[in-house]
Scaffold this motif. Structure first.
Motif, mmCIF file in Angstrom:
data_model
loop_
_atom_site.group_PDB
_atom_site.id
_atom_site.type_symbol
_atom_site.label_atom_id
_atom_site.label_comp_id
_atom_site.label_asym_id
_atom_site.label_seq_id
_atom_site.Cartn_x
_atom_site.Cartn_y
_atom_site.Cartn_z
ATOM 1 N N GLY A 300 -32.617 -40.495 20.374
ATOM 2 C CA GLY A 300 -32.384 -41.671 21.197
ATOM 3 C C GLY A 300 -31.834 -42.863 20.443
ATOM 4 N N SER A 301 -32.170 -42.976 19.161
ATOM 5 C CA SER A 301 -31.783 -44.161 18.388
ATOM 6 C C SER A 301 -30.697 -43.885 17.357
ATOM 7 C CB SER A 301 -33.007 -44.713 17.648
ATOM 8 O OG SER A 301 -33.448 -43.785 16.661
ATOM 9 N N GLY A 302 -30.570 -42.633 16.921
ATOM 10 C CA GLY A 302 -29.666 -42.329 15.818
ATOM 11 C C GLY A 302 -30.187 -42.794 14.478
ATOM 12 N N ARG A 303 -31.450 -43.263 14.428
ATOM 13 C CA ARG A 303 -32.056 -43.753 13.188
ATOM 14 C C ARG A 303 -33.126 -42.788 12.697
ATOM 15 N NH1 ARG A 303 -30.288 -48.392 15.865
ATOM 16 N NH2 ARG A 303 -29.174 -49.804 14.439
ATOM 17 N N CYS A 304 -33.519 -42.942 11.436
ATOM 18 C CA CYS A 304 -34.372 -41.962 10.775
ATOM 19 C C CYS A 304 -35.791 -42.484 10.566
ATOM 20 C CB CYS A 304 -33.780 -41.582 9.420
ATOM 21 S SG CYS A 304 -32.300 -40.529 9.550
ATOM 22 N N ASP A 322 -32.033 -47.424 9.819
ATOM 23 C CA ASP A 322 -30.739 -46.804 9.535
ATOM 24 C C ASP A 322 -30.906 -45.686 8.518
ATOM 25 O OD1 ASP A 322 -29.382 -48.564 11.207
ATOM 26 O OD2 ASP A 322 -29.049 -50.019 9.600
ATOM 27 N N CYS A 323 -30.344 -44.515 8.812
ATOM 28 C CA CYS A 323 -30.504 -43.370 7.921
ATOM 29 C C CYS A 323 -29.842 -43.653 6.570
ATOM 30 C CB CYS A 323 -29.893 -42.127 8.552
ATOM 31 S SG CYS A 323 -30.709 -41.631 10.090
ATOM 32 N N ALA A 327 -35.856 -42.341 -0.998
ATOM 33 C CA ALA A 327 -37.045 -41.490 -0.957
ATOM 34 C C ALA A 327 -37.905 -41.780 0.262
ATOM 35 C CB ALA A 327 -37.865 -41.686 -2.232
ATOM 36 N N ALA A 328 -37.752 -42.980 0.833
ATOM 37 C CA ALA A 328 -38.552 -43.362 1.999
ATOM 38 C C ALA A 328 -38.197 -42.566 3.244
ATOM 39 C CB ALA A 328 -38.372 -44.851 2.279
ATOM 40 N N GLN A 329 -37.090 -41.817 3.194
ATOM 41 C CA GLN A 329 -36.686 -41.008 4.341
ATOM 42 C C GLN A 329 -36.577 -39.525 4.009
ATOM 43 O OE1 GLN A 329 -33.174 -42.612 6.255
ATOM 44 N NE2 GLN A 329 -34.101 -44.628 6.578
ATOM 45 N N GLN A 330 -37.060 -39.136 2.851
ATOM 46 C CA GLN A 330 -36.998 -37.727 2.438
ATOM 47 C C GLN A 330 -38.327 -37.051 2.780
ATOM 48 O OE1 GLN A 330 -34.117 -36.253 1.318
ATOM 49 N NE2 GLN A 330 -33.294 -38.266 1.869
ATOM 50 N N HIS A 394 -39.636 -47.367 23.608
ATOM 51 C CA HIS A 394 -38.255 -46.865 23.651
ATOM 52 C C HIS A 394 -37.302 -47.721 22.815
ATOM 53 C CE1 HIS A 394 -39.252 -44.023 26.922
ATOM 54 N NE2 HIS A 394 -40.071 -44.985 27.323
ATOM 55 N N VAL A 395 -37.839 -48.380 21.798
ATOM 56 C CA VAL A 395 -37.007 -49.209 20.926
ATOM 57 C C VAL A 395 -36.001 -48.319 20.200
ATOM 58 C CG1 VAL A 395 -37.040 -50.622 18.828
ATOM 59 C CG2 VAL A 395 -38.718 -51.014 20.641
ATOM 60 N N THR A 396 -34.763 -48.789 20.077
ATOM 61 C CA THR A 396 -33.735 -48.035 19.360
ATOM 62 C C THR A 396 -33.227 -48.777 18.132
ATOM 63 O OG1 THR A 396 -31.986 -48.951 20.775
ATOM 64 C CG2 THR A 396 -32.971 -46.863 21.459
ATOM 65 N N THR A 397 -33.735 -49.986 17.876
ATOM 66 C CA THR A 397 -33.263 -50.799 16.754
ATOM 67 C C THR A 397 -34.135 -50.597 15.523
ATOM 68 O OG1 THR A 397 -34.582 -52.642 17.594
ATOM 69 C CG2 THR A 397 -32.272 -52.535 18.270
ATOM 70 N N ASN A 398 -33.645 -51.038 14.383
ATOM 71 C CA ASN A 398 -34.403 -50.962 13.134
ATOM 72 C C ASN A 398 -35.788 -51.577 13.321
ATOM 73 O OD1 ASN A 398 -32.470 -49.688 11.597
ATOM 74 N ND2 ASN A 398 -31.599 -51.574 10.777
#
Length: 418
Positions: A300-304, A322-323, A327-330, A394-398
């Motif tokens: 829904g957001s395209g973010r990670c 934002d993707c 390491a914070a997203q691995q 349903h937030v889609t922002t950072n």
């Protein structure tokens, strides 16, 4: 060959969370995304029932159970292999007909049988482990009428029921015309103790064709009515009992008359009653649950999924961002069911299982509440609560925060490996 199944007793209804309106379209994902839906593969078996009118059932696909001994439920019908009870109608349907009969024709457990019907199964022709099992059916109606589309484990002859496992994709009882039930039975959770869910719609199911489906994967079974999820189970729902849904199953279609659960026909029940089956289709299962290290991207957001500030402090409130390659997203899907990053585990706050429980980062501690799975539908499910990881409001922002919530199939609950 299965000859019985114990009846469910009174079953609680489960509420289905309706999808909210007004979501923005999901972004187009780049080619290196790994959609979770890839777990469901192509068609591996099907019957479209397109033969001319009067054609018998294709015995290369279906065989018959025959008899009138009650089938473990004190049912009243005698199952036959006659075209009087199962036949193609020439309009693209299989028709299973339950008929009132001359009581002198067939011998049942209670005396001469009052009814005939048919029970078709694929035990000798087709079995499969995991995948999508779907049928489009117009069910019969009336007090005491009990149509079903269901599955049994192919080892029933050696281990018996319920150790073989049973997956009821669709059951309806005539006195509840608007309600479909989906259930599993296994050791310690059989008969009236089966793990069941239901959906009730605004009109009798017998008024129209509907699609009934399960998506079955390792450690997950999800039920759908007309493409809308209404029930799901995983090993965390069994109270410590054994999960037996890890081997081939075969399919069954039948219309029973009477029994301990639906009760018996009365003066309001009209005969004959017919179940029309437009098709039965099975899709394969093509991939294993995710393992290894990956980013987890929201559809829904395209973010990670992200650890704020890349600071792995206990209690850090996980968010979408934002993707990137930090390491914070691995995230690593570990073999013990945990999802890890920066040496710690995704965790429901204070071992919570209720709607709205924050999803945080906590030291891995072996608590079962830290187990999650990303299933083929794109749901990141907490196994202890049987709820989905959800972006709050349903937030889609950072900065959108993660929580547990009833799985509703909405874009803020859908995830892919990225």
């Amino acid at each position: 060959m299965p000859r019985f199944r114990l009846p469910p007793r009174a079953r609680p209804l489960t509420l289905v969370l309706a999808a909210l309106l007004g979501f923005t379209a999901a972004p187009v994902l780049p080619a290196d995304d790994e959609p979770a839906q890839a777990a469901i593969g192509g068609i591996t078996w099907q019957d479209e029932f397109n033969a001319p009118a009067g054609t018998p059932v294709d015995q290369g696909k279906w065989r018959f159970d025959i008899g009138g001994h009650g089938w473990g439920n004190n049912e009243r019908q005698y199952y036959t292999n006659s075209t009087s009870n199962a036949v193609h109608d020439g309009q693209g349907n299989l028709v299973i007909t339950a008929r009132r009969e001359n009581p002198n024709n067939y011998q049942c457990h209670y005396g001469r049988c009052e009814y005939t019907s048919a029970r078709l199964l694929t035990a000798a022709t087709f079995t499969q482990t995991y995948g999508r099992f779907e049928a489009r059916i117009k069910i019969p109606r009336g007090q005491g009428i009990w149509p079903a589309f269901w599955m049994l484990g192919n080892d029933i002859g050696s281990v018996g029921w319920p150790n073989s496992g049973e997956i009821d994709i669709m059951e309806n009882i005539g006195r509840e015309p608007n309600t479909v039930y989906g259930t599993i039975h296994g050791p310690g959770y059989s008969g009236g103790g089966g793990i069941t869910g239901s959906r009730t719609i605004g009109a009798p199911l017998a008024d129209a064709f509907h699609t009934y489906r399960v998506d079955w994967e390792p450690n997950s079974i999800i039920w759908y009515l007309d493409g809308v999820e209404f029930h799901r189970v995983d090993p965390g729902r069994l109270g410590g009992n054994r999960w037996v849904f890890d081997h081939p199953f075969f399919m069954i279609l039948n219309v029973a008359v009477g029994g301990n659960w639906p009760g018996y026909p009365d003066g309001s029940t009209q005969f004959p009653q017919q179940m029309l089956v437009d098709y039965v289709r099975v899709n394969g299962y093509t991939s294993s649950p995710p393992t290894g290290t990956t980013r987890i991207r929201g559809v829904g957001s395209g973010r990670c999924v992200d650890i704020p500030g890349a600071n792995p402090v206990d209690g850090a409130k996980l968010q979408i961002w934002d993707c990137n390659t930090s390491a914070a997203q691995q995230w690593t899907f570990a073999s013990d069911g945990t999802v890890r990053a920066m040496g710690k585990c995704m965790d429901p706050a204070w071992a919570g299982t209720a709607n709205g429980t924050e999803v945080n980062l906590v030291t891995c501690n072996g608590n079962p509440v830290q187990r999650f799975t990303l299933n083929g539908a794109g749901d990141l499910v907490n196994l202890s609560s049987n709820r989905c990881v959800d972006v709050r409001d349903h937030v889609t922002t950072n900065g959108g925060k993660l929580q547990l919530w009833d799985c509703a199939g909405t874009p803020n609950q859908k995830w892919t490996r990225y």
